[in-house]
Design a protein around this motif. Structure first.
Motif, PDB file in Angstrom:
ATOM      1  N   LEU A 120      -3.737   4.446   1.669  1.00 57.53           N
ATOM      2  CA  LEU A 120      -4.024   4.877   3.141  1.00 57.53           C
ATOM      3  C   LEU A 120      -3.945   6.286   2.961  1.00 57.53           C
ATOM      4  O   LEU A 120      -2.553   6.399   3.094  1.00 57.53           O
ATOM      5  CB  LEU A 120      -3.394   3.916   3.996  1.00 57.53           C
ATOM      6  N   VAL A 128       1.016   5.021   1.540  1.00 60.51           N
ATOM      7  CA  VAL A 128       0.407   5.794   2.977  1.00 60.51           C
ATOM      8  C   VAL A 128       0.607   7.465   2.428  1.00 60.51           C
ATOM      9  O   VAL A 128       2.034   7.670   2.037  1.00 60.51           O
ATOM     10  CB  VAL A 128       0.987   5.603   4.207  1.00 60.51           C
ATOM     11  N   ARG A 172      -7.134  -5.295  -0.256  1.00 63.53           N
ATOM     12  CA  ARG A 172      -6.316  -4.708  -1.079  1.00 63.53           C
ATOM     13  C   ARG A 172      -6.357  -4.679  -2.596  1.00 63.53           C
ATOM     14  O   ARG A 172      -6.198  -3.722  -3.342  1.00 63.53           O
ATOM     15  CB  ARG A 172      -5.142  -5.331  -0.654  1.00 63.53           C
ATOM     16  N   LEU A 199      -5.993  -3.554   6.416  1.00 64.80           N
ATOM     17  CA  LEU A 199      -5.662  -3.568   4.917  1.00 64.80           C
ATOM     18  C   LEU A 199      -4.726  -4.763   4.768  1.00 64.80           C
ATOM     19  O   LEU A 199      -4.587  -5.649   3.711  1.00 64.80           O
ATOM     20  CB  LEU A 199      -4.998  -2.380   4.476  1.00 64.80           C
ATOM     21  N   LEU A 200      -3.761  -4.677   5.937  1.00 64.86           N
ATOM     22  CA  LEU A 200      -2.811  -5.964   5.872  1.00 64.86           C
ATOM     23  C   LEU A 200      -3.299  -7.231   6.082  1.00 64.86           C
ATOM     24  O   LEU A 200      -2.865  -8.285   5.220  1.00 64.86           O
ATOM     25  CB  LEU A 200      -1.735  -5.698   6.911  1.00 64.86           C
ATOM     26  N   PHE A 251      -5.334   5.288  11.941  1.00 68.27           N
ATOM     27  CA  PHE A 251      -4.578   4.655  10.919  1.00 68.27           C
ATOM     28  C   PHE A 251      -4.303   3.250  11.051  1.00 68.27           C
ATOM     29  O   PHE A 251      -4.249   2.684  10.333  1.00 68.27           O
ATOM     30  CB  PHE A 251      -3.317   5.639  10.911  1.00 68.27           C
ATOM     31  N   VAL A 252      -3.899   3.096  12.391  1.00 63.44           N
ATOM     32  CA  VAL A 252      -3.463   1.805  12.924  1.00 63.44           C
ATOM     33  C   VAL A 252      -4.520   0.654  12.659  1.00 63.44           C
ATOM     34  O   VAL A 252      -4.116  -0.256  12.019  1.00 63.44           O
ATOM     35  CB  VAL A 252      -3.070   1.817  14.401  1.00 63.44           C
ATOM     36  N   SER A 289       0.410  10.772   4.541  1.00 65.49           N
ATOM     37  CA  SER A 289       0.073  11.176   5.918  1.00 65.49           C
ATOM     38  C   SER A 289       0.115  12.771   5.816  1.00 65.49           C
ATOM     39  O   SER A 289       0.213  13.264   7.119  1.00 65.49           O
ATOM     40  CB  SER A 289       0.765  10.607   6.949  1.00 65.49           C
ATOM     41  N   ALA A 308      -4.764   0.240   8.703  1.00 66.95           N
ATOM     42  CA  ALA A 308      -3.609  -0.336   8.236  1.00 66.95           C
ATOM     43  C   ALA A 308      -3.555  -1.712   8.657  1.00 66.95           C
ATOM     44  O   ALA A 308      -3.335  -2.890   7.761  1.00 66.95           O
ATOM     45  CB  ALA A 308      -2.381   0.389   8.901  1.00 66.95           C
ATOM     46  N   ARG A 309      -3.985  -2.278   9.779  1.00 68.00           N
ATOM     47  CA  ARG A 309      -4.094  -3.724   9.955  1.00 68.00           C
ATOM     48  C   ARG A 309      -5.453  -4.162   9.483  1.00 68.00           C
ATOM     49  O   ARG A 309      -4.933  -5.476   8.820  1.00 68.00           O
ATOM     50  CB  ARG A 309      -4.368  -3.735  11.468  1.00 68.00           C
ATOM     51  N   ALA A 368       0.748  -1.296   0.167  1.00 65.17           N
ATOM     52  CA  ALA A 368      -0.097   0.197  -0.029  1.00 65.17           C
ATOM     53  C   ALA A 368       0.819   1.185   0.144  1.00 65.17           C
ATOM     54  O   ALA A 368       2.030   1.449   0.302  1.00 65.17           O
ATOM     55  CB  ALA A 368      -0.974  -0.104   1.197  1.00 65.17           C
TER      56      ALA A 368
END
Length: 136
Positions: free
Chosen positions: A64, A41, A104, A97-98, A90-91, A43, A94-95, A39
């Motif tokens: 993201l 990012v 994804r 998405l992972l 975000f966390v 920010s 992100a988790r 991905a």
């Protein structure tokens, strides 16, 4: 371009585990590196229309991005990418998405389709050429 800001960024990155600052790269090298990522990012706290986001989408990478007007203008949350508004958000995203390969893949496909439909380089080149022609 801004040495004071550059120093601040470098000092901040040194304090962050798992974050690396790399030197400037050619577009070809950057795209090659991006294609190896799961991905991209963004920010940024302040952004116009982010070329980095559009490039990532065009490469079929999920995005993201911080939920600010410039990013939200091109990233539709859950459709062409994910938008976050806090570090905790975000966390969490992100988790998610992972851990979700289908998410994804879907974000990559819809982001790529969005760029092709709304930011085609051929169409933009033609538009800018018409603009220049009217100014001459």
């Amino acid at each position: 371009m801004d040495p004071v800001f550059s120093t601040e960024v470098e000092e901040c990155v040194e304090r962050c585990a798992g974050v690396f600052l790399t030197p400037e790269r050619s577009q070809e090298d950057l795209h090659s590196a991006m294609e190896k990522a799961c991905a991209v990012v963004n920010s940024s706290l302040s952004e116009g229309m982010s070329a980095a986001i559009l490039e990532a989408m065009d490469l079929g990478l999920p995005v993201l991005a911080r939920d600010i007007p410039g990013n939200a203008a091109i990233v539709r949350h859950g459709v062409t990418g994910l938008l976050f508004s806090s570090p905790e958000d975000f966390v969490r995203l992100a988790r998610r998405l992972l851990g979700d390969l289908e998410l994804r893949a879907r974000l990559g496909r819809t982001g790529k389709r969005y760029v092709r439909q709304h930011h085609s380089t051929t169409q933009e080149r033609s538009t800018y050429q018409r603009l220049v022609d009217t100014l001459l």
